[in-house]
Design a protein around this motif. Structure first.
Motif, mmCIF file in Angstrom:
data_model
loop_
_atom_site.group_PDB
_atom_site.id
_atom_site.type_symbol
_atom_site.label_atom_id
_atom_site.label_comp_id
_atom_site.label_asym_id
_atom_site.label_seq_id
_atom_site.Cartn_x
_atom_site.Cartn_y
_atom_site.Cartn_z
ATOM 1 N N ASP A 1 -0.454 -7.681 2.292
ATOM 2 C CA ASP A 1 -0.914 -8.262 0.942
ATOM 3 C C ASP A 1 -2.398 -8.387 1.019
ATOM 4 O O ASP A 1 -2.764 -9.170 1.682
ATOM 5 C CB ASP A 1 0.171 -9.142 0.510
ATOM 6 C CG ASP A 1 0.109 -10.424 1.175
ATOM 7 O OD1 ASP A 1 -0.017 -10.378 2.533
ATOM 8 O OD2 ASP A 1 0.380 -11.584 0.750
ATOM 9 N N LEU B 1 -2.441 -6.894 -4.037
ATOM 10 C CA LEU B 1 -1.972 -5.688 -3.915
ATOM 11 C C LEU B 1 -1.279 -5.780 -2.869
ATOM 12 O O LEU B 1 -1.473 -6.069 -1.474
ATOM 13 C CB LEU B 1 -3.284 -4.675 -3.801
ATOM 14 C CG LEU B 1 -3.125 -3.510 -3.536
ATOM 15 C CD1 LEU B 1 -2.258 -2.688 -4.871
ATOM 16 C CD2 LEU B 1 -4.301 -2.655 -3.353
ATOM 17 N N LEU C 1 0.530 -3.312 0.103
ATOM 18 C CA LEU C 1 0.451 -2.096 0.732
ATOM 19 C C LEU C 1 1.441 -2.107 1.777
ATOM 20 O O LEU C 1 1.433 -2.887 2.730
ATOM 21 C CB LEU C 1 -0.998 -1.735 0.819
ATOM 22 C CG LEU C 1 -1.895 -1.699 -0.061
ATOM 23 C CD1 LEU C 1 -3.189 -1.337 0.649
ATOM 24 C CD2 LEU C 1 -1.635 -0.589 -0.956
ATOM 25 N N ILE D 1 -6.700 -9.426 -4.590
ATOM 26 C CA ILE D 1 -8.047 -8.431 -5.174
ATOM 27 C C ILE D 1 -9.014 -9.252 -5.824
ATOM 28 O O ILE D 1 -8.832 -10.188 -6.714
ATOM 29 C CB ILE D 1 -7.281 -7.516 -6.443
ATOM 30 C CG1 ILE D 1 -6.224 -6.835 -6.014
ATOM 31 C CG2 ILE D 1 -8.221 -6.835 -7.159
ATOM 32 C CD1 ILE D 1 -5.355 -6.219 -6.911
#
Length: 57
Positions: A34, A19, A21, A37
């Motif tokens: 990063d 993910l 961000l 997950i």
């Protein structure tokens, strides 16, 4: 107390999903992170201390 046992039904053959961000602090500076997950983790996203201090007031 009743215990639970979890087993994996399906495993990913590749790396864990990521993910990406972009977070902004109060000064408007942006920082990109990063996060891998982990579908087994039930909790908040955490930053290292080095990254966290960028968001202190």
């Amino acid at each position: 107390m009743v215990g639970r046992k979890f087993i994996a039904l399906k495993c990913f053959k590749s790396d864990k999903p990521v993910l990406f961000l972009k977070l902004y602090n109060i000064l408007g500076e942006s920082f990109e992170f990063d996060f891998r997950i982990d579908t087994g983790f039930d909790g908040p996203i955490m930053l290292s201390n080095k990254e966290y201090v960028k968001f202190l007031i």
